[in-house]
Each structure stands twice: as C-alpha cells, then as structure tokens.
Design a protein around this motif. Structure first.
Motif, PDB file in Angstrom:
ATOM      1  N   MET A 171      82.981 -50.985 -11.447  1.00  7.56           N
ATOM      2  CA  MET A 171      83.828 -49.866 -11.110  1.00  7.56           C
ATOM      3  C   MET A 171      83.057 -48.595 -11.408  1.00  7.56           C
ATOM      4  N   GLY A 172      82.900 -47.760 -10.409  1.00  7.70           N
ATOM      5  CA  GLY A 172      82.146 -46.528 -10.562  1.00  7.70           C
ATOM      6  C   GLY A 172      83.039 -45.370 -10.960  1.00  7.70           C
ATOM      7  N   PRO A 173      82.424 -44.253 -11.288  1.00  8.60           N
ATOM      8  CA  PRO A 173      83.205 -43.076 -11.656  1.00  8.60           C
ATOM      9  C   PRO A 173      83.973 -42.531 -10.456  1.00  8.60           C
ATOM     10  N   THR A 174      85.077 -41.906 -10.736  1.00 10.66           N
ATOM     11  CA  THR A 174      85.892 -41.298  -9.702  1.00 10.66           C
ATOM     12  C   THR A 174      85.168 -40.064  -9.177  1.00 10.66           C
ATOM     13  N   ARG A 175      85.035 -39.977  -7.867  1.00 11.59           N
ATOM     14  CA  ARG A 175      84.332 -38.848  -7.274  1.00 11.59           C
ATOM     15  C   ARG A 175      85.313 -37.707  -7.017  1.00 11.59           C
ATOM     16  N   LEU A 176      84.881 -36.509  -7.367  1.00  7.91           N
ATOM     17  CA  LEU A 176      85.711 -35.327  -7.153  1.00  7.91           C
ATOM     18  C   LEU A 176      86.024 -35.140  -5.671  1.00  7.91           C
ATOM     19  N   ARG A 177      85.079 -35.476  -4.820  1.00 11.43           N
ATOM     20  CA  ARG A 177      85.287 -35.345  -3.380  1.00 11.43           C
ATOM     21  C   ARG A 177      86.468 -36.198  -2.922  1.00 11.43           C
ATOM     22  N   ASP A 178      86.540 -37.421  -3.433  1.00 12.07           N
ATOM     23  CA  ASP A 178      87.640 -38.309  -3.066  1.00 12.07           C
ATOM     24  C   ASP A 178      88.985 -37.766  -3.559  1.00 12.07           C
ATOM     25  N   LEU A 179      88.991 -37.242  -4.778  1.00 11.09           N
ATOM     26  CA  LEU A 179      90.221 -36.658  -5.313  1.00 11.09           C
ATOM     27  C   LEU A 179      90.634 -35.431  -4.514  1.00 11.09           C
ATOM     28  N   ALA A 180      89.663 -34.611  -4.131  1.00  9.29           N
ATOM     29  CA  ALA A 180      89.967 -33.411  -3.354  1.00  9.29           C
ATOM     30  C   ALA A 180      90.543 -33.781  -1.984  1.00  9.29           C
ATOM     31  N   ALA A 199      92.321 -43.719 -17.117  1.00  9.94           N
ATOM     32  CA  ALA A 199      91.673 -42.474 -16.712  1.00  9.94           C
ATOM     33  C   ALA A 199      91.656 -42.332 -15.196  1.00  9.94           C
ATOM     34  N   LYS A 200      91.260 -43.393 -14.510  1.00 10.72           N
ATOM     35  CA  LYS A 200      91.201 -43.347 -13.052  1.00 10.72           C
ATOM     36  C   LYS A 200      92.599 -43.156 -12.457  1.00 10.72           C
ATOM     37  N   ALA A 201      93.567 -43.873 -12.985  1.00 10.53           N
ATOM     38  CA  ALA A 201      94.940 -43.732 -12.487  1.00 10.53           C
ATOM     39  C   ALA A 201      95.462 -42.319 -12.725  1.00 10.53           C
ATOM     40  N   SER A 202      95.184 -41.766 -13.884  1.00 14.89           N
ATOM     41  CA  SER A 202      95.640 -40.407 -14.194  1.00 14.89           C
ATOM     42  C   SER A 202      94.995 -39.393 -13.260  1.00 14.89           C
ATOM     43  N   ALA A 203      93.715 -39.546 -13.005  1.00 11.94           N
ATOM     44  CA  ALA A 203      93.022 -38.616 -12.109  1.00 11.94           C
ATOM     45  C   ALA A 203      93.609 -38.684 -10.700  1.00 11.94           C
ATOM     46  N   CYS A 210      84.672 -42.217 -21.865  1.00 12.05           N
ATOM     47  CA  CYS A 210      84.519 -43.671 -21.971  1.00 12.05           C
ATOM     48  C   CYS A 210      83.113 -44.145 -21.627  1.00 12.05           C
ATOM     49  N   ARG A 211      82.265 -43.257 -21.196  1.00 13.99           N
ATOM     50  CA  ARG A 211      80.898 -43.655 -20.846  1.00 13.99           C
ATOM     51  C   ARG A 211      80.138 -44.059 -22.098  1.00 13.99           C
ATOM     52  N   SER A 212      79.320 -45.063 -21.963  1.00 10.11           N
ATOM     53  CA  SER A 212      78.521 -45.484 -23.104  1.00 10.11           C
ATOM     54  C   SER A 212      77.373 -44.504 -23.293  1.00 10.11           C
TER      55      SER A 212
END
Length: 159
Positions: free
Chosen positions: A1-10, A85-89, A144-146
């Motif tokens: 699972m990758g980080p949530t992209r701001l572009r996708d959220l926008a 975190a992903k769900a909240s974003a 949450c990133r290591s």
C-alpha cells in the motif's frame, strides 16, 4: 500500500464539490436539513483524535519503541493506523469538496434566502473541519513511516 497522493485527493475533492454544488442547486433549501455549526464539529473531533494519535505514533517510532511488550507500540497497531490515516484523508477530502460545492451555491443566496444566511456558518465550519480531518489523516500517514535505514558504513564490503 503506497502513500496517498495529494493529486488523487484533490481530484476527489473537486468531484465531490461538483456533486455538492449540483445537489444544492437542485434541492437547496427544501431538501436540505438545517446546517448548524454543530453539524461539522464531529469531524473536527475526529481530526483532533487522529492528529493526537499521529503525534503518539511519531514519538514511539522516533524512540524505537515498536514491538511487543509493555510501553511499546505493536507493529499491527502502526499498520492499522495507516489504514485509519488513509481513510481519514479520503473522507476529509470528499467531505471538504462536498461542503465547498454547497457553499459556492449557497453564498450568493444569502441576501434572498434566510436559510442560506442561517446555514453559511455551519457550512464553513463543516468544510474547515473536514479539511482538518484530511490534513490529520495525511499527517498520521506521514508519522507511520519507518525511519530511514542507516547508511552502510562499509564493514560488510568484500574487498
């Protein structure tokens, strides 16, 4: 699972804004319940909780207190935190878009409709609270990133 992209959220926020605008254009105010300041504050409470958890997780990861045992944060808790975190974003972005779309439709009607005048403050609070949830979700995801692995110092190099 990758980080949530701001572009996708926008993009999701823009799509939700269009939907909110159209829904308000068709059904406001007769199909909309009153929007009070309290309407959006539940999202702000969740955003505060998510943000607080992010600081806790960040501190545990920085102090290398991940693992089994008393006072340590279990790795599965961190993995679950990423899901939260992903769900909240995503929820924050979608709801922000929705309320911004409604706001764009309602603001010009403030002088003509008493309902629009009454609802504007609640809509603004809901939009800001939803944005806070999206930001808190992104912050938790970042926390949450290591930590980065230490660089190889050459001890294991063959030569």
């Amino acid at each position: 699972m990758g980080p949530t992209r701001l572009r996708d959220l926008a993009l999701a926020a823009v799509a939700a804004a269009v939907a909110g605008y159209l829904a308000a254009a068709v059904g406001y105010p007769r199909s909309f319940p009153p929007v009070t300041v309290w309407s959006g504050l539940s999202l702000l409470a969740v955003a505060i909780a998510v943000g607080g958890w992010a600081f806790y997780v960040r501190a545990k990861i920085r102090e290398n207190e991940i693992g089994d045992g008393a006072g340590r944060l279990h790795p599965l808790a961190v993995a679950r935190s990423v899901t939260i975190a992903k769900a909240s974003a995503w929820v924050g972005a979608l709801v922000t878009g929705w309320w911004l779309g409604v706001l764009v439709q309602v603001l010009p009607q403030r002088g003509a409709l008493q309902a629009a005048d009454d609802d504007t403050a609640g809509i603004v609070v809901a939009a800001v609270s939803a944005l806070a949830l999206a930001v808190a979700g992104l912050w938790l995801q970042h926390c949450c990133r290591s930590p980065l692995e230490p660089p190889d110092n050459g001890d294991n190099a063959s030569g």
